[in-house]
Structures are given as C-alpha cells and as structure tokens.
Write an enzyme that holds these catalytic residues in place. Sequence first.
Site, short mmCIF file in Angstrom:
data_model
loop_
_atom_site.label_atom_id
_atom_site.label_comp_id
_atom_site.label_asym_id
_atom_site.label_seq_id
_atom_site.Cartn_x
_atom_site.Cartn_y
_atom_site.Cartn_z
N HIS A 32 23.29 6.05 -26.36
CA HIS A 32 22.98 5.13 -25.27
C HIS A 32 22.63 3.70 -25.72
CE1 HIS A 32 22.30 4.26 -21.18
NE2 HIS A 32 21.49 5.22 -20.85
N SER A 89 17.93 7.49 -12.17
CA SER A 89 19.00 6.51 -12.26
C SER A 89 20.11 6.87 -11.28
CB SER A 89 19.57 6.48 -13.68
OG SER A 89 20.54 5.48 -13.81
N GLN A 90 20.61 5.86 -10.57
CA GLN A 90 21.78 6.05 -9.74
C GLN A 90 23.02 5.76 -10.58
OE1 GLN A 90 23.82 4.47 -5.58
NE2 GLN A 90 22.49 3.07 -6.67
N PRO A 136 22.95 10.49 -22.71
CA PRO A 136 23.43 11.05 -21.44
C PRO A 136 24.84 11.59 -21.60
CG PRO A 136 23.63 8.68 -21.38
CD PRO A 136 23.05 9.02 -22.73
N TYR A 187 15.14 2.27 -27.61
CA TYR A 187 15.99 3.17 -28.39
C TYR A 187 15.66 3.23 -29.88
CZ TYR A 187 18.77 3.31 -24.15
OH TYR A 187 19.17 3.48 -22.86
#
Length: 640
Positions: free
Chosen positions: A329, A544-545, A103, A90
């Site tokens: 994030h 990503s789940q 996100p 990041y």
Amino acid sequence: MPVLDRESSQDPKGGDGLPKLPLPALKDTLDMYLKCMKHLLTEDQYLKTLNIVKQFGAPGGLGELLQRKLTERRANQANWVYDYWLNDMYLNNRMALPVNSSPAIVFPQQSFRAPIDSLRFAAHLISGVLEYKSLLDSRALPVDYARGQLAGTPLCMEQYYRLFTSYRLPGAERDTLVAQESSVMPEPEHIIVACKNQFFVLDVVINFRRLKERDLLTQLEKIVRMAESEEERLPPIGILSSDGRKEWSESRCVLMRESTNRDSLDMIERCLCVVCLDEGSAPLLNDTNRALMMLHGGGVAKNGGNRWYDKPMQLIIGADGCCGVVCEHSPFEGIVLVQCTEYLLKYMVGSPSKLVRAASVSELPAPRRLRWKCTPEIHKLLSASADKLQRLVMNLDMKVHKFTDYGKEFIKKHKMSPDAYIQIALQLAYYRCHGRTVSTYESASIRRFQKGRVDNIRSATPEALLFVKAMTDGKFTSDPEKMEMLRSAITAQTKYTILAITGMGIDNHLLGLREIAKDMKIEKPEIFNDEAYRISNQFILSTSQVPTTVEMFCCYGPVVPNGYGVCYNPQSDHIIFCVSSFHESPQTSSAEFVKCLVEGLFDMGDLCNKCNPGSNSNKPTLTLEMQTQTEANWRKLFAL
C-alpha cells in the site's frame, strides 16, 4: 488564516498546475481537535486535554513556533506532509504486511474447466498489464478528476507511476520505498511468476519486442512444468516476506550473504509485478473465503508461501477460479489500484484473447528458476515466519456481506450523500455492538494537491453520537426528531469530508507539528503525550469507501488488535461490505458487527421512508414475510 497558494509543480508525472497542499491555521486545528475528542473522553480527560491544548496554542508558545517552521517547510517542498505521512502511515510500521497493511481486490469468481484455462486467463491478464504499462510509459493515461464532493477538480497522477516501478525494502527500524527510474535503453523487462512456492523470471520483452499472448501462455506452461519437478524444488522463501518488517529485514540480511540469493532478490526487486499461480484452496468459494485467500493465501499449507509481499502489485490466479490483486500500500492509494484493475478487467472483456499459433514460440528462451542457497539458519527463519503467518491466518475474522435491499440510488433520492449515510450506519452499528462511539478513520483523498495522498475524515462526530443514541436508547424520541438528527449527522459528516479533501483536516496537521518538533530536537510536546492524543489515533473503526464500476470488491484487515476494518462498495441497488476483525479480541466479532449494520441500515431506510414518503420509490421497508425470512437468514448466516 490557512496558508494557501497556487504554486505550480513541475513534476512531469501528473502534478503540473496543481496547487500545493495548504497548511491549516493552528487555532482552527486545535479547536477542531477539541471538538472531535470531547465526546470520546471522560470529563476529567477532556479538562486535562483542554488545558494542554490551550497552553500549546498560547500566543508566543511552542505551537506557534512549530507552525512557523511548518510554514517554512511548506515553502521549500512540493508537499509539506508527504514524507512525514509516508513514514508514519507505512514505513515506520513494523507489523507484517499481509492482513495488517496490504489490501486486496477480489475479482468475480472465474470458471476454469481445465488447468490450461487458468493459464490462458493469466496470459490475458499479463497482456493487459503490459498494455497499461505502455500507457504509463508514454504518459498517455488520462488525468483523473474528482468525483463525489467538489467533483471535477483535476487530481495528481503521480501514484500511477509507482504501480510497476517501486518496491518496499524492509529495514530494521524503517522500510525504504525504492522507486526505479526508467532509462532511455532499459534492460529487458520481466515479471516474476510464483508457482508452487517457486519463483521464475518471465521476460516479457525479448529483443526489444513485447511478447504476444500466445508466447506468454507457452512460457507459463513451461513454468508450471518446471515447478512440478520435485528434485528441483526449493524452500518457500516467499514466506519470509510475510513476517514482521524487522524480522524480514534481518532474514534478508542473512540471505544476502550468498551471491546466489543476492541475484535472486535483485530480480524480484526490479520486476514489473508478481504473478501468483495458486493451487485450488478453499472448499467453499464464497466471497468471504475468496477475500481470505487474497489477503493471506491461506497460510503455509495452502498458498501463503506463493507470494512476495514487498512488491506493490501481486496478481493472483487460482486454479479454482479464485483471483484478484494484492497490493503493497505504501506507493499508492486504493483508488489507483481500482482504476488499474478495472482497466485490466475491461481489457480482458473488450480485447478478445489472442491465442493464435505463432512461429516464434519455439525460439523463446525458457523462463529461469530463481535459485536460493539455504543454510540451516535460513531454514530456521523460514519455520519461524511460517508459524507467525499461520497465527495471522487463524486470527483473521472476515465477513463479506452484500446488502441488497437498497443502494446509493435510494439514499440519493432522499437527498443525502451515500458516503455520509453509510458512515452514520457504521457509527450506529458500532454503538449497537459496543454501547459507545470510538475514534474512526475514513480515508479522504487529497490528490487535488501536489503529491497528495490522504487525510482522515473523523466520522465519529458529536452529531452522529446524538443520532445513534436516539436510534438505540431514545425510546421517547419521535421519528421526525430522529430524521432531523440523521440529517444533522449527515451535514456534519459532509462538512468534515470537505475540510479533509481540501487539505484542512486535523490529522496531517497534528502529525506535521509532532514531526517538526522531532526534527528540531525539541522534547515531544505534552499535547502528543496526552492520553487524548493516544485515543484519537487508536482507530478502532478503520473505514474506506472503495467504489468500483465493474464487479469486484476490496478488503483489508483491522489496524488495531481490538478494532474493525470496514471497506464498502456502494452500488446503485446494493452495497458490499467487507468487515474484518481479530478472533483473539474478546470485544469484536465481524458477524455480530454485520448483523448490527444490516439492522441499522433497515432502520435508517425505514425512518427515511416514514419521514419522506414522497421519495419512497426504492423502498427497503420489510414486510412481515420478508422480515421473518431475513431473520431466518441471519440465524443461518451468523449461527445465532
């Protein structure tokens, strides 16, 4: 052997009793690196990489020296990779936060019949935030336990305590994650409300008492009236926070020359969260358009300036019922955001809105408008930032698709991991779209350990490649053989998942070796200059789940220009996929990827039913009539 112990953390925020992150053995990581990359490289590339890796891992060589230094670092720190990972993932990233990094969670579509309804919703939501914050302040939040693979392990809770107390400060070369520590007598807490690109301070604690929901609504009504005043309106300064991090850092320095601007920035940077009261934006409020509105606000002409992207929590309430959360994030992972958001939505359902008349309303001081002193230089910076945001808006290619023919219960009945099964389906979709497999990222939580964040599950396994080739090219492969290949691919995916969540993945380890060399002022080792390392870290498929227990879904953008971002939410009888790419890339198309994904899910479900007819209780097999209708729907959906 890997370095592993049960040293306890004394962190009062949720690390008590958790083990330190292990350090994998050097040989294990190098062997796995070669296995993960062999089928993604040409033969010449692989032979070159094999020699470089052998030299790096040779007895008495550079790899062993760096491993020893990492072992020392592990002994002296709660988490040996945390700072390296945070900077690499990041803070060193210079790209703009919207789409590229932040996100969003999209709430169910709300039905607001009148403008006051959206403000009631906002007041109720803010009440939920304050309730949740009080749980955090009193350390009353229950500990999370792992679900899925190796379920039941307690998880580090530290990330929760950064939801409302941190801020990402832009820097010329690297950002800073600023964490505020609460004192015994904190000053009155406040949130920032964005409305019509203006920013207002809403105190939520006055005279040491938390505002009731009725009072919050009254204050929000005042803010809307103040925002509608044309003569008071100021430029949309929030646009600057949507720019590249270097550019925003430079613009912030220009703003800071004026004391008025310094005071306004200070109020934003210290607030609990940002609440964005958006104007109605999208003519068609389908899932895809609502996801776009959350990720970038629709640009300058819509709500793109009604944001402040450096704040971890931005609650979006659109007048048209388009609502959700955008998160910065770097302080926490998606699952922490989901847990918080689910609490808020359940609070709003389970705790009826308390909008009763209160005598104290008239006594409340009016919210304060944040002032900005804007020079011609700042106006020029605003114009440049607005142009870049508009390009980002035009470039994002998003497709949200709800696959309704089966969900995770069907997969479980065939005795397979739903996550592994979906990952194989994503490999199949990419292969059918592009005729190859590529380096794939799937986030794996390492919160079982002190200060644990994530490592990477490398889903593009050799076993997955064999299966997708058989499904795509293997005309002479029998169904039982394909089924055996699918089970083998599922097993390989599951094994790597367990490696990653238990701290034995390769990505964090390789990052640590690279960064410790930099700390030691050693010239970058050849293994990290090798083309294979570049390819391994170019995550064309970033996945990503993000499962939820209430109706909502998560979405994000791709991490490379020619890549896809795929977030999926498996439910018992359906799966929600959010697929993103960039229009500027001639190689990608979100609609085409979704089409291949749907076809692949049907084919895999059909294969399972043919080879395991006894498990066929929730069958996805298409009848001829259904297939004709499905193909018609595809043509309509994708304009084929």
